[in-house]
Structure formats: structure tokens, C-alpha cells
Design a protein around this motif. Structure first.
Motif, PDB file in Angstrom:
ATOM      1  N   ASP A  57       0.867  -1.175   0.000  1.00 18.14           N
ATOM      2  CA  ASP A  57       0.000   0.000   0.000  1.00 18.14           C
ATOM      3  C   ASP A  57       0.905   1.226   0.000  1.00 18.14           C
ATOM      4  O   ASP A  57       1.568   1.508   0.995  1.00 18.14           O
ATOM      5  CB  ASP A  57      -0.894  -0.033   1.233  1.00 18.14           C
ATOM      6  N   ILE A  58       0.961   1.923  -1.107  1.00 15.23           N
ATOM      7  CA  ILE A  58       1.813   3.106  -1.226  1.00 15.23           C
ATOM      8  C   ILE A  58       1.012   4.296  -0.719  1.00 15.23           C
ATOM      9  O   ILE A  58      -0.085   4.563  -1.195  1.00 15.23           O
ATOM     10  CB  ILE A  58       2.292   3.295  -2.671  1.00 15.23           C
ATOM     11  N   GLN A  59       1.603   5.014   0.265  1.00 20.42           N
ATOM     12  CA  GLN A  59       0.875   6.062   0.965  1.00 20.42           C
ATOM     13  C   GLN A  59       1.537   7.418   0.796  1.00 20.42           C
ATOM     14  O   GLN A  59       2.716   7.511   0.471  1.00 20.42           O
ATOM     15  CB  GLN A  59       0.796   5.710   2.457  1.00 20.42           C
ATOM     16  N   GLY A  60       0.790   8.451   1.069  1.00 21.41           N
ATOM     17  CA  GLY A  60       1.313   9.813   1.062  1.00 21.41           C
ATOM     18  C   GLY A  60       1.406  10.409  -0.322  1.00 21.41           C
ATOM     19  O   GLY A  60       1.277   9.723  -1.332  1.00 21.41           O
ATOM     20  N   MET A  61       1.676  11.699  -0.337  1.00 22.18           N
ATOM     21  CA  MET A  61       1.761  12.440  -1.602  1.00 22.18           C
ATOM     22  C   MET A  61       2.958  11.999  -2.451  1.00 22.18           C
ATOM     23  O   MET A  61       2.866  11.914  -3.663  1.00 22.18           O
ATOM     24  CB  MET A  61       1.878  13.944  -1.314  1.00 22.18           C
ATOM     25  N   THR A  62       4.072  11.701  -1.800  1.00 18.93           N
ATOM     26  CA  THR A  62       5.285  11.349  -2.542  1.00 18.93           C
ATOM     27  C   THR A  62       5.404   9.858  -2.810  1.00 18.93           C
ATOM     28  O   THR A  62       6.204   9.439  -3.639  1.00 18.93           O
ATOM     29  CB  THR A  62       6.539  11.804  -1.771  1.00 18.93           C
ATOM     30  N   GLY A  63       4.650   9.051  -2.090  1.00 18.58           N
ATOM     31  CA  GLY A  63       4.707   7.608  -2.277  1.00 18.58           C
ATOM     32  C   GLY A  63       5.896   6.942  -1.630  1.00 18.58           C
ATOM     33  O   GLY A  63       6.175   5.777  -1.893  1.00 18.58           O
ATOM     34  N   THR A  64       6.598   7.661  -0.764  1.00 22.76           N
ATOM     35  CA  THR A  64       7.765   7.064  -0.113  1.00 22.76           C
ATOM     36  C   THR A  64       7.374   6.206   1.092  1.00 22.76           C
ATOM     37  O   THR A  64       8.113   5.312   1.470  1.00 22.76           O
ATOM     38  CB  THR A  64       8.765   8.146   0.342  1.00 22.76           C
ATOM     39  N   ARG A  65       6.225   6.460   1.679  1.00 23.36           N
ATOM     40  CA  ARG A  65       5.744   5.656   2.799  1.00 23.36           C
ATOM     41  C   ARG A  65       4.959   4.480   2.240  1.00 23.36           C
ATOM     42  O   ARG A  65       4.072   4.647   1.391  1.00 23.36           O
ATOM     43  CB  ARG A  65       4.857   6.495   3.708  1.00 23.36           C
ATOM     44  N   LYS A  66       5.284   3.275   2.731  1.00 27.65           N
ATOM     45  CA  LYS A  66       4.637   2.066   2.221  1.00 27.65           C
ATOM     46  C   LYS A  66       4.225   1.175   3.376  1.00 27.65           C
ATOM     47  O   LYS A  66       4.925   1.073   4.384  1.00 27.65           O
ATOM     48  CB  LYS A  66       5.583   1.301   1.298  1.00 27.65           C
ATOM     49  N   SER A  67       3.108   0.527   3.210  1.00 23.74           N
ATOM     50  CA  SER A  67       2.620  -0.442   4.186  1.00 23.74           C
ATOM     51  C   SER A  67       2.580  -1.807   3.502  1.00 23.74           C
ATOM     52  O   SER A  67       2.046  -1.934   2.397  1.00 23.74           O
ATOM     53  CB  SER A  67       1.219  -0.041   4.656  1.00 23.74           C
ATOM     54  N   PHE A  68       3.154  -2.821   4.155  1.00 21.58           N
ATOM     55  CA  PHE A  68       3.218  -4.162   3.589  1.00 21.58           C
ATOM     56  C   PHE A  68       2.330  -5.100   4.390  1.00 21.58           C
ATOM     57  O   PHE A  68       2.386  -5.104   5.619  1.00 21.58           O
ATOM     58  CB  PHE A  68       4.663  -4.691   3.626  1.00 21.58           C
ATOM     59  N   THR A  69       1.528  -5.888   3.701  1.00 28.02           N
ATOM     60  CA  THR A  69       0.685  -6.895   4.333  1.00 28.02           C
ATOM     61  C   THR A  69       1.018  -8.246   3.720  1.00 28.02           C
ATOM     62  O   THR A  69       1.106  -8.376   2.504  1.00 28.02           O
ATOM     63  CB  THR A  69      -0.813  -6.589   4.122  1.00 28.02           C
ATOM     64  N   SER A  70       1.183  -9.252   4.582  1.00 27.28           N
ATOM     65  CA  SER A  70       1.531 -10.602   4.131  1.00 27.28           C
ATOM     66  C   SER A  70       0.379 -11.553   4.421  1.00 27.28           C
ATOM     67  O   SER A  70      -0.101 -11.619   5.550  1.00 27.28           O
ATOM     68  CB  SER A  70       2.798 -11.058   4.865  1.00 27.28           C
TER      69      SER A  70
END
Length: 128
Positions: A57-70
Motif C-alpha cells: 500500500d503506497i501512501q502519502g503524496m510522494t509515495g515514499t511511505r509504504k505499508s506491507f501486508t503478508s
């Protein structure tokens, strides 16, 4: 649509090359685990490895924050595939994956996705 496994999810997934996701998932992979297929929405990604499904899940305006789900295949109880019918306007295929905690993930793939490959991959682990 963002990747969110806190509720039933629907994705408009299009296949992408494995090389484009390598840097995002290499640090998550265990010994012997390899990406097999990868998909993306507008920003987010879904990776099928030989052991699990990884959602990015790519988050934020810049896309540098990411959330990973397994989502490990070992927790899958059963899965269902719905293919498009003859002459349908939108020729998308849907995959429903039911997990042991009663969570159901719903994935919608664009046409020309090799859904049989995904089914064999999940079946290989779910049926062990």
C-alpha cells in the motif's frame, strides 16, 4: 483503490514485470521464496510469491511511505475464481480467497491475466 486488508477488498489489477517490484519486496522474502507474479492498481501493488501474497500500500503524496501486508497461503481455507462470460463488456476475472480467520480477500484482475497460474500457485500450498 488502495490495498486494505482490514475489510473485503476489490482491486483493479493489471500485471506488471517482476523487475519493477524487486526492490520493494526483496527485504521481505525468506530463504527459497521468489516472486512469481506481480500486479498493480494506480499506485499500489500485489505480489504473489511461491509462499504468500504480499500487498504493498503506497501512501502519502510522494509515495515514499509504504505499508506491507503478508497473507500466507498456509492460512487459506479455500478460493473461488469467477471468469467473465461470453460477450461481457468488462472481461475481468475475480479471485476470492477465504482465510482461516474468516477473512475474504477479493481480487479483480484485468483481462488477459493467467488466472490458472494463480490458481495452481495457491492450490499447491492450500491443498498440502
Amino acid at each position: 483503490m488502495s490495498v486494505n486488508f482490514n475489510k473485503d477488498s476489490v482491486f483493479n489489477l493489471k500485471e506488471i514485470k517482476l523487475e519493477s517490484i524487486r526492490k520493494d519486496v526483496d527485504g521481505l522474502l525468506i530463504d527459497g521464496e521468489e516472486p512469481v507474479m506481480a500486479f498493480h492498481t494506480v499506485r499500489d501493488q500485489l505480489v504473489f510469491t511461491n509462499r504468500r501474497i504480499i500487498a504493498i500500500d503506497i501512501q502519502g503524496m510522494t509515495g515514499t511511505r509504504k505499508s506491507f501486508t503478508s497473507l500466507p497461503y498456509s492460512r487459506i481455507q479455500y478460493f473461488t475464481i469467477q471468469t467473465p462470460g461470453f460477450g461481457e463488456i468488462f472481461a475481468d476475472t475475480e479471485l476470492y480467497v477465504m482465510f482461516s480467520n474468516r477473512f475474504t480477500a477479493r481480487f479483480e484482475f484485468k483481462s488477459k491475466t493467467d488466472i490458472g497460474k494463480i490458481a495452481r500457485l495457491i492450490g499447491d500450498y492450500a491443498l498440502r
